[in-house]
Design a protein around this motif. Structure first.
Motif, mmCIF file in Angstrom:
data_model
loop_
_atom_site.group_PDB
_atom_site.id
_atom_site.type_symbol
_atom_site.label_atom_id
_atom_site.label_comp_id
_atom_site.label_asym_id
_atom_site.label_seq_id
_atom_site.Cartn_x
_atom_site.Cartn_y
_atom_site.Cartn_z
ATOM 1 N N VAL A 4 0.804 -1.210 0.000
ATOM 2 C CA VAL A 4 0.000 0.000 0.000
ATOM 3 C C VAL A 4 0.846 1.274 0.000
ATOM 4 N N GLY A 5 2.123 1.158 0.323
ATOM 5 C CA GLY A 5 2.997 2.326 0.350
ATOM 6 C C GLY A 5 3.158 3.013 -0.989
ATOM 7 N N CYS A 6 2.864 2.309 -2.084
ATOM 8 C CA CYS A 6 3.023 2.907 -3.415
ATOM 9 C C CYS A 6 1.775 3.684 -3.847
ATOM 10 N N PHE A 7 0.723 3.658 -3.034
ATOM 11 C CA PHE A 7 -0.547 4.268 -3.423
ATOM 12 C C PHE A 7 -0.688 5.662 -2.830
ATOM 13 N N VAL A 8 -0.932 6.626 -3.700
ATOM 14 C CA VAL A 8 -1.146 8.012 -3.271
ATOM 15 C C VAL A 8 -2.538 8.440 -3.727
ATOM 16 N N PRO A 9 -3.539 8.415 -2.841
ATOM 17 C CA PRO A 9 -4.888 8.830 -3.220
ATOM 18 C C PRO A 9 -4.906 10.305 -3.610
ATOM 19 N N ALA A 10 -5.609 10.619 -4.686
ATOM 20 C CA ALA A 10 -5.648 11.998 -5.177
ATOM 21 C C ALA A 10 -7.061 12.368 -5.604
ATOM 22 N N HIS A 11 -7.380 13.642 -5.441
ATOM 23 C CA HIS A 11 -8.667 14.171 -5.908
ATOM 24 C C HIS A 11 -8.423 15.506 -6.589
ATOM 25 N N PRO A 12 -8.291 15.508 -7.909
ATOM 26 C CA PRO A 12 -8.176 16.782 -8.621
ATOM 27 C C PRO A 12 -9.523 17.489 -8.665
ATOM 28 N N ILE A 13 -9.534 18.763 -8.311
ATOM 29 C CA ILE A 13 -10.788 19.523 -8.288
ATOM 30 C C ILE A 13 -11.001 20.096 -9.688
ATOM 31 N N ALA A 14 -11.409 19.229 -10.571
ATOM 32 C CA ALA A 14 -11.591 19.601 -11.974
ATOM 33 C C ALA A 14 -12.614 18.665 -12.585
ATOM 34 N N GLY A 15 -13.181 19.081 -13.683
ATOM 35 C CA GLY A 15 -14.153 18.239 -14.372
ATOM 36 C C GLY A 15 -15.014 19.054 -15.306
ATOM 37 N N LYS A 16 -15.913 18.377 -15.962
ATOM 38 C CA LYS A 16 -16.869 19.015 -16.859
ATOM 39 C C LYS A 16 -18.230 18.363 -16.629
#
Length: 294
Positions: free
Chosen positions: A114-126
């Motif tokens: 699990v150390g290789c996992f970086v959860p991300a949430h870009p605040i972008a979209g359409k």
């Protein structure tokens, strides 16, 4: 520079990430997988990916950067499908709008990897989905929230920070719990309200007539009601605890407005409106500088 980006989920978010990395010269090759072969073929024709993978596992094979751009409800199954090829030095990220469920799924499935996992949430979209709407500039000037685990490799966390910054994002870090509480208030509840409000107008007997008279205010208020149904179904379910807390707060405030309206209390109603109006006038949306971090 990454040798190969593996994109699992060739839609708007995954496709835009691939195009952004290509434009920035950060990746040599992009391999993409989607459940629908026609989607990956379309992505290839559009130049979003270089090679279409026949499975999620094959999209991971040989990749030193992997982006999961699947509905949040599909995160755990996707990780199970690819965990056998996950190497400790490969950067894995997602783009899900909720984070606690994603983090929990990663812990269950990846275990010591699990150390290789970086959860991300870009605040972008359409308001539109699909690979044909992928845009290399989608993330430019936007914020991205990283919610690293305690076990996250600091080197890979820095790589994640650098790659998002390189495509023009301002990178913030917070816990998954704080992320979900915040976005329940400022993103998830507004979508829930927009879905409910538009439906309540459109489904009235005179709804068609009412909609024909709607102007820019109605258009702007209901814009997000056109969001992707599958994505928002998953978001609302996965973060329902925090969203329902915010919904209760909203109900209390709405009740207070309705109460003074029923009483015909002009002064009290004006005070409540003025309070909201003044706070809104004093608020400014964060305007991140491209490439910035904090």
């Amino acid at each position: 520079m990454f040798n190969q980006l593996g994109v699992i989920g060739c839609g708007l978010m995954g496709g835009s990430f691939a195009l952004a990395l290509k434009r920035a010269g950060l990746v040599k090759r992009v391999v993409g997988y989607s459940k629908s072969p026609s989607t990956t073929e379309r992505a290839k024709k559009l130049g979003v990916i270089d090679t279409a993978a026949e499975s999620a596992l094959l999209a991971v094979s040989g990749s030193d950067l992997v982006l999961l751009a699947v509905p949040v409800a599909a995160t755990e199954a996707t990780l199970k499908a690819v965990r056998h090829l996950i190497e400790p030095d490969v950067l894995f990220m997602d783009v899900g709008s909720t984070k606690r469920d994603v983090v929990d799924a990663a812990r269950r499935v990846l275990k010591d990897k699990v150390g290789c996992f970086v959860p991300a949430h870009p605040i972008a979209g359409k308001e539109v989905a699909g690979i044909e709407h992928a845009d290399a500039q989608l993330y430019a000037g936007r914020q991205v929230i990283l919610t690293p685990l305690v076990q996250t490799d600091p080197v890979l966390l820095q790589k994640a920070t650098d790659v998002w910054a390189a495509i023009g994002c301002q990178v913030l870090k917070m816990s998954a719990e704080n992320h979900d509480a915040a976005f329940a208030a400022v993103s998830h509840l507004p979508h829930l309200l927009a879905f409910a409000y538009f439906s309540s107008v459109a489904k009235q007997p005179a709804g068609r007539d009412f909609l024909s008279l709607a102007g820019p205010g109605f258009r702007d208020f209901t814009r997000i009601a056109a969001g992707d149904p599958v994505m928002w179904r998953d978001v609302l379910i996965s973060n329902r605890e925090e969203i329902l807390k915010q919904s209760q707060r909203f109900r209390h405030t709405l009740d207070a407005l309705e109460h003074v309206m029923k009483l015909g209390n002009h002064e009290a109603l004006e005070d409540l409106i003025r309070s909201a109006s003044d706070m809104r006038a004093g608020w400014q949306m964060s305007n991140p500088k491209p490439g910035g971090t904090r």
